[in-house]
Design a protein around this motif. Structure first.
Motif, short mmCIF file in Angstrom:
data_model
loop_
_atom_site.label_atom_id
_atom_site.label_comp_id
_atom_site.label_asym_id
_atom_site.label_seq_id
_atom_site.Cartn_x
_atom_site.Cartn_y
_atom_site.Cartn_z
N LYS A 55 -1.27 -4.29 1.04
CA LYS A 55 -2.55 -4.00 0.97
C LYS A 55 -3.42 -5.50 1.11
CE LYS A 55 -4.03 -1.24 -2.74
NZ LYS A 55 -3.56 0.12 -3.46
N ASP A 60 -0.67 4.05 0.75
CA ASP A 60 -1.80 5.03 1.18
C ASP A 60 -1.12 5.76 2.56
OD1 ASP A 60 -3.33 4.28 -0.82
OD2 ASP A 60 -4.73 3.05 0.54
N SER A 89 0.85 -1.11 0.01
CA SER A 89 -0.11 -0.08 -0.14
C SER A 89 0.92 1.30 -0.05
CB SER A 89 -0.90 -0.02 1.05
OG SER A 89 -1.67 1.09 1.39
#
Length: 172
Positions: A36, A25, A23
Motif C-alpha cells: 500500500k 485490494d 494491499s
C-alpha cells in the motif's frame, strides 16, 4: 559483559526487516500482493532513519514475495547499497520462522552483517528467540537489529537487540 566493538570480526549482526503494509485490494496470490502507499512511505521512513546509524552491511537477502522485495528495494536505494550484494531467496518466504532460521544459520561466515527482508510470524518469533528484548509484534516495515558475540552463523543465539526501528515511533 560483552563489549561491542564496531570493527570486531568476532561479531555477527543481523538486521530483520518485515515488509511494509501490503494491499488486499487486488485479486492476486499472496506472493504477488503489492505494498500500500503507507507501506512504501513507512519503508522509506524506517530505512532513512536506520541509515543514519547503520553498520556497513555485507549482504542483503529478500523473500521473493512482491511486498518484501519492494520493501527491500526501497531500503537498498535509500542506503545506496550495491545491488551485486543482493539476492532473493525462497527460504525467506516463510511464516513460521523455521526456514528463516535455517537460512541464517547457513550463511557464509565471511559475511558479518546481513539484512534480511521477510514476514511475520517468523520475524517476531526470531527477534524474540535471538534478541534480548521481548517484542510483542514486529510491525509492518519494522526493523530489528541484533548482534551476536560469535563469529559463526551456525552458533548464533542469545544475541543483543541493538535497535528497533518501528514506523509508529517515527511519526509525529
Amino acid at each position: 559483559m560483552n563489549v561491542w566493538h564496531p570493527n570486531s570480526d568476532k561479531m555477527k549482526q543481523l538486521i530483520l526487516m518485515r515488509h511494509g503494509k501490503s494491499s488486499w485490494d487486488y485479486d492476486v496470490s499472496d506472493n504477488d500482493r503489492p505494498l500500500k502507499q503507507r507501506g512504501v512511505n513507512d519503508a522509506h521512513l524506517v530505512s532513512q532513519t536506520f541509515g543514519l546509524h547503520a553498520p556497513s552491511i555485507d549482504f542483503i537477502y529478500s523473500s521473493p514475495a512482491n511486498r518484501a522485495l519492494h520493501t527491500s528495494m526501497i531500503f537498498v536505494r535509500n542506503l545506496e547499497f550495491d545491488l551485486s550484494k543482493f539476492k532473493v531467496n525462497n527460504m525467506l518466504y516463510d511464516f513460521s520462522g523455521n526456514s528463516v532460521q535455517q537460512f541464517v544459520q547457513q550463511l557464509d561466515n565471511d559475511l558479518n552483517t546481513v539484512a534480511i527482508f521477510g514476514h511475520n510470524y517468523a520475524f517476531t518469533s526470531l527477534a524474540n528467540t535471538w534478541g534480548d528484548q521481548y517484542i510483542e509484534n514486529v510491525p509492518t516495515a519494522g526493523l530489528v537489529h541484533i548482534t551476536f558475540g560469535v563469529d559463526d552463523w551456525s552458533k548464533i543465539s542469545g544475541g543483543t537487540t541493538k535497535q528497533m526501528v518501528f514506523p509508529k515511533h517515527l511519526k509525529k
